[in-house]
Design an enzyme around this catalytic site. Structure first.
Site, PDB file in Angstrom:
ATOM      1  N   GLY A 228      -2.980  -1.490   7.397  1.00 16.19           N
ATOM      2  CA  GLY A 228      -1.573  -1.379   6.993  1.00 16.19           C
ATOM      3  C   GLY A 228      -1.327  -2.063   6.233  1.00 16.19           C
ATOM      4  N   ASN A 229      -0.010  -2.168   5.843  1.00 18.85           N
ATOM      5  CA  ASN A 229       0.799  -3.078   4.907  1.00 18.85           C
ATOM      6  C   ASN A 229       2.196  -3.321   5.384  1.00 18.85           C
ATOM      7  OD1 ASN A 229       2.718  -0.847   4.016  1.00 18.85           O
ATOM      8  ND2 ASN A 229       0.561   0.046   3.076  1.00 18.85           N
TER       9      ASN A 229
END
Length: 216
Positions: free
Chosen positions: A21-22
């Protein structure tokens, strides 16, 4: 006026407990949804995983997704009927080639992951954009910011790109503020000072509405 907005990150699963993810919080996309709705638009917000509650404005319909594939499917189903597209989500560029059915156990000093490219949602939908539709993209860059943003504008058939640099203090992920430059397809460039994301959203929405044929 119908507005389609993507917001937040996407999570690409490695196994039942881990993902790629981020740091996107979704705050910018949610602020844009609220601002467009306040201007009288019917907003469909497609949100990746965030800690934000669904917007309460009656003009906003929120759809929650996890992965880039889910976000693309949701956006593609709605894009044809929308007058304005806003791609504010930070979509993962890659996803694991294989998702393990069970939790990957620790074994050895290294773990090699094979990643494959996700669909580019904005670029894919950009090929279907009609002349009367208006598309807004975001470019979060760390180097050669303007060149990368202009390339993105042309490649993805955007009418407007919102550029922010991670080199600007208070801009980008995990901030309540943002500092943006708007680059338009006709070459117009507008730079704003650091502002709260709610104020940034107003600047973006006012620019978009001013460019629409029926608002001109």
């Amino acid at each position: 006026m119908r507005v389609l907005i993507t917001a937040g990150p996407t999570y690409e699963p490695l196994d039942p407990v881990r993902f790629i993810g981020n740091h996107s919080t979704g705050k910018m996309g949610y602020a844009l949804a609220e601002t467009f709705a306040a201007a009288g638009a019917e907003v469909h917000l497609i949100s990746g995983p965030t800690n934000l509650p669904d917007p309460v404005h009656s003009g906003i319909r929120t759809q929650r997704v996890q992965t880039a594939d889910e976000m693309y499917a949701a956006a593609a189903a709605l894009a044809g009927a929308a007058d304005i597209w806003v791609f504010a989500a930070a979509v993962a560029d890659y996803k694991p080639a294989h998702v393990a059915e069970n939790k990957i156990k620790k074994a050895g000093d290294t773990l090699t992951l094979e990643l494959i490219k996700n669909i580019d949602i904005a670029a894919a939908l950009g090929k279907t954009k009609r002349p009367e539709q208006f598309s807004v993209g975001f470019a979060l860059e760390t180097e050669n910011e303007r060149a990368h943003a202009l390339d993105k504008l042309q490649r993805k058939n955007f009418d407007l790109v919102v550029l922010n640099s991670l080199r600007d203090a208070g801009a980008g992920f995990r901030h309540d503020t943002n500092k943006i430059t708007l680059l338009e397809a006709d070459g117009c460039v507008t730079t704003f000072e650091l502002k709260l994301k709610a104020e940034v959203a107003r600047d973006i929405v006012q620019t978009v509405l001013a460019r629409l044929p029926h608002h001109a």
